[in-house]
Design a protein around this motif. Structure first.
Motif, PDB file in Angstrom:
ATOM      1  N   UNK A  21       0.854  -1.181   0.000  1.00 16.68           N
ATOM      2  CA  UNK A  21       0.000   0.000   0.000  1.00 16.68           C
ATOM      3  C   UNK A  21       0.891   1.232   0.000  1.00 16.68           C
ATOM      4  N   UNK A  22       0.506   2.203  -0.762  1.00 16.74           N
ATOM      5  CA  UNK A  22       1.267   3.442  -0.879  1.00 16.74           C
ATOM      6  C   UNK A  22       0.352   4.612  -0.567  1.00 16.74           C
ATOM      7  N   UNK A  23       0.781   5.439   0.361  1.00 16.86           N
ATOM      8  CA  UNK A  23       0.055   6.672   0.687  1.00 16.86           C
ATOM      9  C   UNK A  23       0.855   7.849   0.159  1.00 16.86           C
ATOM     10  N   UNK A  24       0.185   8.758  -0.525  1.00 11.54           N
ATOM     11  CA  UNK A  24       0.814   9.953  -1.083  1.00 11.54           C
ATOM     12  C   UNK A  24       0.322  11.154  -0.282  1.00 11.54           C
ATOM     13  N   UNK A  25       1.257  11.885   0.328  1.00 14.83           N
ATOM     14  CA  UNK A  25       0.923  13.021   1.177  1.00 14.83           C
ATOM     15  C   UNK A  25       1.354  14.318   0.524  1.00 14.83           C
ATOM     16  N   UNK A  26       0.625  15.388   0.814  1.00 11.69           N
ATOM     17  CA  UNK A  26       1.005  16.731   0.377  1.00 11.69           C
ATOM     18  C   UNK A  26       1.935  17.318   1.430  1.00 11.69           C
ATOM     19  N   UNK A  27       3.194  17.550   1.034  1.00  5.64           N
ATOM     20  CA  UNK A  27       4.226  18.023   1.958  1.00  5.64           C
ATOM     21  C   UNK A  27       4.622  19.442   1.566  1.00  5.64           C
ATOM     22  N   UNK A  28       4.639  20.377   2.503  1.00  4.65           N
ATOM     23  CA  UNK A  28       5.123  21.723   2.162  1.00  4.65           C
ATOM     24  C   UNK A  28       6.553  21.681   1.637  1.00  4.65           C
ATOM     25  N   UNK A  29       6.841  22.558   0.703  1.00  4.85           N
ATOM     26  CA  UNK A  29       8.167  22.548   0.087  1.00  4.85           C
ATOM     27  C   UNK A  29       9.281  22.772   1.104  1.00  4.85           C
ATOM     28  N   UNK A  30       9.019  23.560   2.138  1.00  4.94           N
ATOM     29  CA  UNK A  30      10.064  23.852   3.129  1.00  4.94           C
ATOM     30  C   UNK A  30      10.348  22.644   4.011  1.00  4.94           C
ATOM     31  N   UNK A  31       9.452  21.652   4.038  1.00  5.42           N
ATOM     32  CA  UNK A  31       9.628  20.488   4.907  1.00  5.42           C
ATOM     33  C   UNK A  31      10.012  19.226   4.144  1.00  5.42           C
ATOM     34  N   UNK A  32      10.285  19.336   2.855  1.00  4.91           N
ATOM     35  CA  UNK A  32      10.533  18.138   2.053  1.00  4.91           C
ATOM     36  C   UNK A  32      11.764  17.385   2.549  1.00  4.91           C
ATOM     37  N   UNK A  33      12.875  18.085   2.730  1.00  5.03           N
ATOM     38  CA  UNK A  33      14.104  17.397   3.147  1.00  5.03           C
ATOM     39  C   UNK A  33      13.968  16.850   4.555  1.00  5.03           C
ATOM     40  N   UNK A  34      13.288  17.569   5.429  1.00  2.81           N
ATOM     41  CA  UNK A  34      13.085  17.107   6.801  1.00  2.81           C
ATOM     42  C   UNK A  34      12.255  15.824   6.824  1.00  2.81           C
ATOM     43  N   UNK A  35      11.180  15.802   6.037  1.00  4.73           N
ATOM     44  CA  UNK A  35      10.337  14.613   5.985  1.00  4.73           C
ATOM     45  C   UNK A  35      11.082  13.445   5.335  1.00  4.73           C
ATOM     46  N   UNK A  36      11.863  13.735   4.308  1.00  5.88           N
ATOM     47  CA  UNK A  36      12.632  12.678   3.654  1.00  5.88           C
ATOM     48  C   UNK A  36      13.620  12.036   4.620  1.00  5.88           C
ATOM     49  N   UNK A  37      14.287  12.849   5.418  1.00  2.00           N
ATOM     50  CA  UNK A  37      15.242  12.323   6.387  1.00  2.00           C
ATOM     51  C   UNK A  37      14.528  11.489   7.447  1.00  2.00           C
ATOM     52  N   UNK A  38      13.394  11.988   7.933  1.00  2.20           N
ATOM     53  CA  UNK A  38      12.659  11.227   8.927  1.00  2.20           C
ATOM     54  C   UNK A  38      12.143   9.903   8.389  1.00  2.20           C
ATOM     55  N   UNK A  39      11.707   9.877   7.147  1.00  2.00           N
ATOM     56  CA  UNK A  39      11.254   8.630   6.533  1.00  2.00           C
ATOM     57  C   UNK A  39      12.386   7.620   6.384  1.00  2.00           C
ATOM     58  N   UNK A  40      13.602   8.117   6.230  1.00  2.37           N
ATOM     59  CA  UNK A  40      14.736   7.234   5.966  1.00  2.37           C
ATOM     60  C   UNK A  40      15.282   6.596   7.229  1.00  2.37           C
ATOM     61  N   UNK A  41      15.216   7.297   8.365  1.00  7.06           N
ATOM     62  CA  UNK A  41      15.892   6.810   9.570  1.00  7.06           C
ATOM     63  C   UNK A  41      14.931   6.371  10.655  1.00  7.06           C
ATOM     64  N   UNK A  42      13.640   6.633  10.543  1.00  8.41           N
ATOM     65  CA  UNK A  42      12.713   6.329  11.625  1.00  8.41           C
ATOM     66  C   UNK A  42      11.583   5.423  11.192  1.00  8.41           C
ATOM     67  N   UNK A  43      10.828   4.978  12.182  1.00 10.21           N
ATOM     68  CA  UNK A  43       9.620   4.198  11.955  1.00 10.21           C
ATOM     69  C   UNK A  43       8.430   5.153  11.919  1.00 10.21           C
TER      70      UNK A  43
END
Length: 310
Positions: free
Chosen positions: A210-232
């Protein structure tokens, strides 16, 4: 037979040969003339039939490029026109306004009908992305997706759990992205590679994703990407009722120092560490340091009552 008879016979044969040659020549000329006349008549009939078919053939009005159209360049009004075409193209346009201003993905030659295939298929997801946002996808399961109750259009909080170590001082959980809009949610089944036969005795080994697609503010893209990579990750579903405004008017203007103190004390992502979660609240310092009260003796003298502590 005498010599005169031979001469007469030879002369007769010569005359017959000449007559036969003339007859053959006349017959060949007649045959050639008839063939040429037949060919001319057939060609005339064929041309007449083509003209008749062309006159009777239906024509279709379609938008046609009257100039070469370059790829990735908007189409202007001077480059297209509504013209009749003998062969009806697939997915053609009959309105110039539906073509003008659009950008083809490939070059279009002059004289070619402008069809929908030159523009490609419209991306429905790109049309629903809010301004100053981008679409980011994440792989989820029933637990991450709130028991599979996530649907497009919902508002969710994206939570992340970080284990200690690897650049993280303490194990902690935090809100990685609050109030994110779910743009898409889909269920896909990944089959096994071709050439591997399935064993009926074995359980179904196909993987459900299953894939969920979220609308992420442009200023938070790198922050969210990092959190997705290292956390649960977890998704927390918000209610569909309008959220009440947390701000309250007190009627009193706060000083600059008070405003700064309130901003410093506010935690935007509600982070809490494992140490804070497992901490036992100690008793108040005053109750721990105050000794128990000493016993007292009550003395009564007539109307006077006094209490004495030894």
């Amino acid at each position: 037979m005498n010599q005169n008879s031979l001469k007469i016979a030879a002369a007769v044969l010569a005359v017959l040969a000449v007559l036969l040659g003339i007859a053959v020549a006349l017959s060949y000329r007649a045959t050639t003339a008839d063939a040429a006349a037949a060919r001319a008549e057939a060609e005339a009939q064929r041309q007449e039939r083509q003209e008749t078919d062309a006159a009777q053939a239906p024509t279709t009005l379609a938008v046609v490029a009257i100039k070469p159209l370059a790829a990735n360049q908007p189409i202007d009004r001077e480059s297209v026109s509504l013209l009749p075409v003998a062969v009806t193209p697939a997915q053609y346009f009959t309105d110039l306004d539906k073509v003008i201003g659009r950008t083809p993905l490939v070059d279009i030659d002059a004289g070619a009908p402008v069809t929908a295939r030159y523009f490609g298929r419209a991306n429905q997801l790109a049309r629903v992305i809010p301004d100053d946002h981008v679409a980011m996808s994440m792989e989820v399961n029933d637990i991450v997706a709130v028991g599979d109750f996530i649907r497009p259009g919902d508002n969710v909080d994206l939570l992340v759990y970080l284990r200690g170590g690897g650049g993280v001082e303490q194990t902690q959980a935090r809100i990685l992205l609050p109030k994110a809009r779910v743009l898409a949610y889909e269920d896909r089944i990944i089959d096994r590679p071709e050439g591997i036969e399935e064993d009926s005795a074995q359980p179904d080994t196909r993987r459900r994703i299953r894939t969920a697609v979220l609308a992420v503010p442009e200023v938070d893209v790198t922050r969210v990407m990092l959190g997705m990579s290292v956390g649960e990750l977890r998704l927390a579903l918000r209610g569909q009722r309008p959220l009440a405004d947390d701000t309250t008017e007190t009627g009193l203007q706060m000083t600059d120092a008070a405003t700064q103190a309130e901003a410093d004390a506010k935690v935007p992502d509600q982070v809490i560490s494992l140490e804070e979660l497992g901490r036992i609240k100690p008793p108040p310092a005053q109750a721990r340091n105050t000794p128990p009260p000493r016993p007292s003796v009550e003395i009564i003298r007539a109307n006077d009552v006094t209490r004495v502590r030894p």
